[in-house]
Design an enzyme around this catalytic site. Structure first.
Site, PDB file in Angstrom:
ATOM      1  N   ARG A 128      10.853   0.268   8.685  1.00  0.00           N
ATOM      2  CA  ARG A 128      11.347  -0.071  10.012  1.00  0.00           C
ATOM      3  C   ARG A 128      12.868   0.058  10.002  1.00  0.00           C
ATOM      4  O   ARG A 128      13.535  -0.322   9.022  1.00  0.00           O
ATOM      5  CB  ARG A 128      10.947  -1.502  10.402  1.00  0.00           C
ATOM      6  CG  ARG A 128       9.458  -1.667  10.756  1.00  0.00           C
ATOM      7  CD  ARG A 128       9.092  -0.956  12.062  1.00  0.00           C
ATOM      8  NE  ARG A 128       7.713  -1.144  12.460  1.00  0.00           N
ATOM      9  CZ  ARG A 128       6.719  -0.277  12.248  1.00  0.00           C
ATOM     10  NH1 ARG A 128       6.946   0.857  11.603  1.00  0.00           N
ATOM     11  NH2 ARG A 128       5.502  -0.532  12.685  1.00  0.00           N
TER      12      ARG A 128
ATOM     13  N   GLU B 222      15.858   2.292  17.721  1.00  0.00           N
ATOM     14  CA  GLU B 222      15.014   3.395  18.157  1.00  0.00           C
ATOM     15  C   GLU B 222      14.756   3.361  19.660  1.00  0.00           C
ATOM     16  O   GLU B 222      14.462   2.286  20.179  1.00  0.00           O
ATOM     17  CB  GLU B 222      13.672   3.283  17.414  1.00  0.00           C
ATOM     18  CG  GLU B 222      13.303   4.547  16.699  1.00  0.00           C
ATOM     19  CD  GLU B 222      12.178   4.316  15.718  1.00  0.00           C
ATOM     20  OE1 GLU B 222      12.452   3.791  14.631  1.00  0.00           O
ATOM     21  OE2 GLU B 222      11.046   4.636  16.072  1.00  0.00           O
TER      22      GLU B 222
ATOM     23  N   HIS C 245      10.429   9.135  13.613  1.00  0.00           N
ATOM     24  CA  HIS C 245       9.328   8.192  13.361  1.00  0.00           C
ATOM     25  C   HIS C 245       7.971   8.921  13.343  1.00  0.00           C
ATOM     26  O   HIS C 245       7.055   8.574  14.100  1.00  0.00           O
ATOM     27  CB  HIS C 245       9.321   7.070  14.412  1.00  0.00           C
ATOM     28  CG  HIS C 245       8.652   5.802  13.921  1.00  0.00           C
ATOM     29  ND1 HIS C 245       9.002   4.547  14.360  1.00  0.00           N
ATOM     30  CD2 HIS C 245       7.648   5.610  13.034  1.00  0.00           C
ATOM     31  CE1 HIS C 245       8.239   3.638  13.771  1.00  0.00           C
ATOM     32  NE2 HIS C 245       7.414   4.261  12.954  1.00  0.00           N
ATOM     33  N   ILE C 246       7.883   9.916  12.463  1.00  0.00           N
ATOM     34  CA  ILE C 246       6.652  10.719  12.399  1.00  0.00           C
ATOM     35  C   ILE C 246       5.965  10.593  11.040  1.00  0.00           C
ATOM     36  O   ILE C 246       5.130  11.432  10.690  1.00  0.00           O
ATOM     37  CB  ILE C 246       6.930  12.217  12.686  1.00  0.00           C
ATOM     38  CG1 ILE C 246       8.059  12.762  11.782  1.00  0.00           C
ATOM     39  CG2 ILE C 246       7.262  12.439  14.157  1.00  0.00           C
ATOM     40  CD1 ILE C 246       8.180  14.274  11.790  1.00  0.00           C
ATOM     41  N   ALA C 247       6.299   9.541  10.285  1.00  0.00           N
ATOM     42  CA  ALA C 247       5.723   9.449   8.933  1.00  0.00           C
ATOM     43  C   ALA C 247       4.198   9.388   8.962  1.00  0.00           C
ATOM     44  O   ALA C 247       3.536   9.863   8.045  1.00  0.00           O
ATOM     45  CB  ALA C 247       6.303   8.261   8.180  1.00  0.00           C
TER      46      ALA C 247
ATOM     47  N   ARG D 192       0.815  -1.216   0.000  1.00  0.00           N
ATOM     48  CA  ARG D 192       0.000   0.000   0.000  1.00  0.00           C
ATOM     49  C   ARG D 192       0.851   1.270   0.000  1.00  0.00           C
ATOM     50  O   ARG D 192       0.670   2.161  -0.825  1.00  0.00           O
ATOM     51  CB  ARG D 192      -0.917   0.018   1.239  1.00  0.00           C
ATOM     52  CG  ARG D 192      -2.054  -0.972   1.188  1.00  0.00           C
ATOM     53  CD  ARG D 192      -2.897  -0.857   2.448  1.00  0.00           C
ATOM     54  NE  ARG D 192      -2.163  -1.340   3.615  1.00  0.00           N
ATOM     55  CZ  ARG D 192      -2.530  -2.372   4.376  1.00  0.00           C
ATOM     56  NH1 ARG D 192      -3.640  -3.014   4.098  1.00  0.00           N
ATOM     57  NH2 ARG D 192      -1.824  -2.746   5.413  1.00  0.00           N
ATOM     58  N   ILE D 193       1.790   1.358   0.960  1.00  0.00           N
ATOM     59  CA  ILE D 193       2.541   2.614   1.113  1.00  0.00           C
ATOM     60  C   ILE D 193       3.550   2.775  -0.028  1.00  0.00           C
ATOM     61  O   ILE D 193       3.678   3.856  -0.616  1.00  0.00           O
ATOM     62  CB  ILE D 193       3.229   2.665   2.497  1.00  0.00           C
ATOM     63  CG1 ILE D 193       2.165   2.644   3.604  1.00  0.00           C
ATOM     64  CG2 ILE D 193       4.102   3.910   2.621  1.00  0.00           C
ATOM     65  CD1 ILE D 193       2.707   2.470   5.021  1.00  0.00           C
TER      66      ILE D 193
END
Ligand code: DGY
Length: 379
Positions: free
Chosen positions: A269, A298, A316-318, A171-172
């Site tokens: 990831r 992380e 990690h704000i996508a 999807r992404i």
């Protein structure tokens, strides 16, 4: 130890949510299902022991985070406490041992369908921030170093009509591909275990449209190997699932196959990239640029990464838009409320929009182990 606040304390079912989530709809969904909700207000990442202590000896549902280790120990603890559903507040669930949940009869929910474009947009933002050196140039301005326009100031890379590669065209990855190909008329290469026929047809149609406008069409190709994508692309965006086959997919050898002035983007990831190898590569290839939303350990970064000027790094704000994060909260709550209400699972886990607004359908929107558990499906 975390602090907690309780919503709808008179609810007869006890739900623990380890972090505050955006919006209020998710709390309304749980209140409508007669749940009291205890929400962790600390911004510290909770340990397994802290979560076990909070769950105690009686809980009906839990909403947890991708930063928590949902393995045998936690699933055993919540099973003993009578928990009937665990909802991960993320689309990815590599932090969850789904087999451990399934073997204890616990449905696991995730949050698909609301992160796709949001995450792809961040991958695009990282692409251009890296290619056009936006962060370096911003720091230069803030440092009051700008003394006037110069022909050689912060030269970067043009993306239009170049080649974009995607590893993992789900999807992404497919959404990122469309944004880059349509936006910048780029040729496209992808590697995936599966063919994405929908994406291929879409890009063929776009190529034909360009031709009809008297323009050079774009080309696309599904590659047999990741290496083919890496060698030929000017920008590569990584969108695979993290498992043992994709851990350190980008290592010294594969980084070395990329063009010296290529851009690499990772919003999937962190462990998909060997970050130590990446730091070495960035240092020895100053024109190679990278945009990272995720990190191997992380929240830590490998030594030297933050000192590389050819690296754009965000925490990690996508998926961090208000619409998406509120949508994720609605889906997590919907999974808990749906299972605790005895509803079946929603038919199409990619089409979860009916759960974002108004009254929820009588279903749990996205349960990943529904087949293994034999849960009924909404018809
Ligand atoms: C996810 O959902 O898997 C993202 O990494 C965080 O939103």
């Amino acid at each position: 130890m975390a602090d907690w606040e309780t919503h709808n304390p008179s609810g007869s079912k006890r739900v623990v949510c380890t972090k505050q989530l955006p919006g209020t709809r998710w709390l309304d969904v749980l209140a409508a299902a007669d749940c009291s909700v205890e929400v962790g207000t600390s911004t510290e990442i909770l340990s397994v022991d802290e979560i076990k202590a909070k769950v105690g000896d009686s809980v009906d549902g839990v909403i947890g985070q991708l930063t928590e280790d949902w393995g045998e120990e936690l699933f055993e603890a919540i099973r003993k406490a009578g928990c009937k559903v665990y909802a991960n507040y993320a689309v990815g669930y590599n932090n969850v041992n789904v087999d451990a949940a399934t073997s204890r009869g616990i449905p696991v929910g995730n949050t698909p369908g609301v992160l796709t474009e949001t995450t792809a947009e961040m991958a695009v933002a990282l692409t251009f921030s890296a290619a056009r050196r936006v962060v370096e140039a911003d720091e230069y301005m803030r440092g009051e170093n700008y003394k006037g326009w110069l022909p050689t100031l912060y030269l970067g890379e043009l993306m239009s009509r170049k080649t974009v590669g995607v590893v993992g065209a789900g999807r992404i990855g497919a959404s990122y591909a469309k944004m880059m190909v349509e936006g910048y008329k780029m040729d496209f290469l992808y590697y995936d275990l599966y063919q994405n026929k929908g994406l291929e047809d879409y890009l063929t149609g776009y190529g034909e449209f360009l031709k009809s406008q008297g323009e050079e069409p774009i080309s696309w190709r599904k590659c047999d190997t990741v290496e083919e994508v890496l060698r030929e692309s000017d920008v590569v965006s990584l969108h695979p699932l993290l498992d043992e086959t994709t851990h350190h997919l980008m290592n010294t050898e594969r980084l070395g196959m990329m063009k010296d002035n290529a851009v690499l983007v990772n919003a999937s990831r962190g462990p998909v990239i060997d970050e130590v190898a990446l730091v070495e590569h960035l240092n020895s290839h100053p024109n190679f640029r990278v945009g990272l939303d995720v990190f191997e350990d992380e929240p830590a970064m490998k030594p030297g990464l933050k000192d590389c000027p050819n690296c754009v790094i965000v925490p990690h704000i996508a998926s961090a838009t208000i619409w998406t994060r509120e949508g994720m909260a609605s889906l997590a709550a919907g999974n808990v409320a749906g299972i605790l209400s005895g509803y079946p699972c929603w038919q199409d886990q990619n089409d979860v929009l009916p759960f974002l607004d108004g009254e929820n359908p009588q279903a749990a929107p996205s349960i990943v182990n529904r087949d293994e558990l034999g849960l009924p499906v909404f018809s």
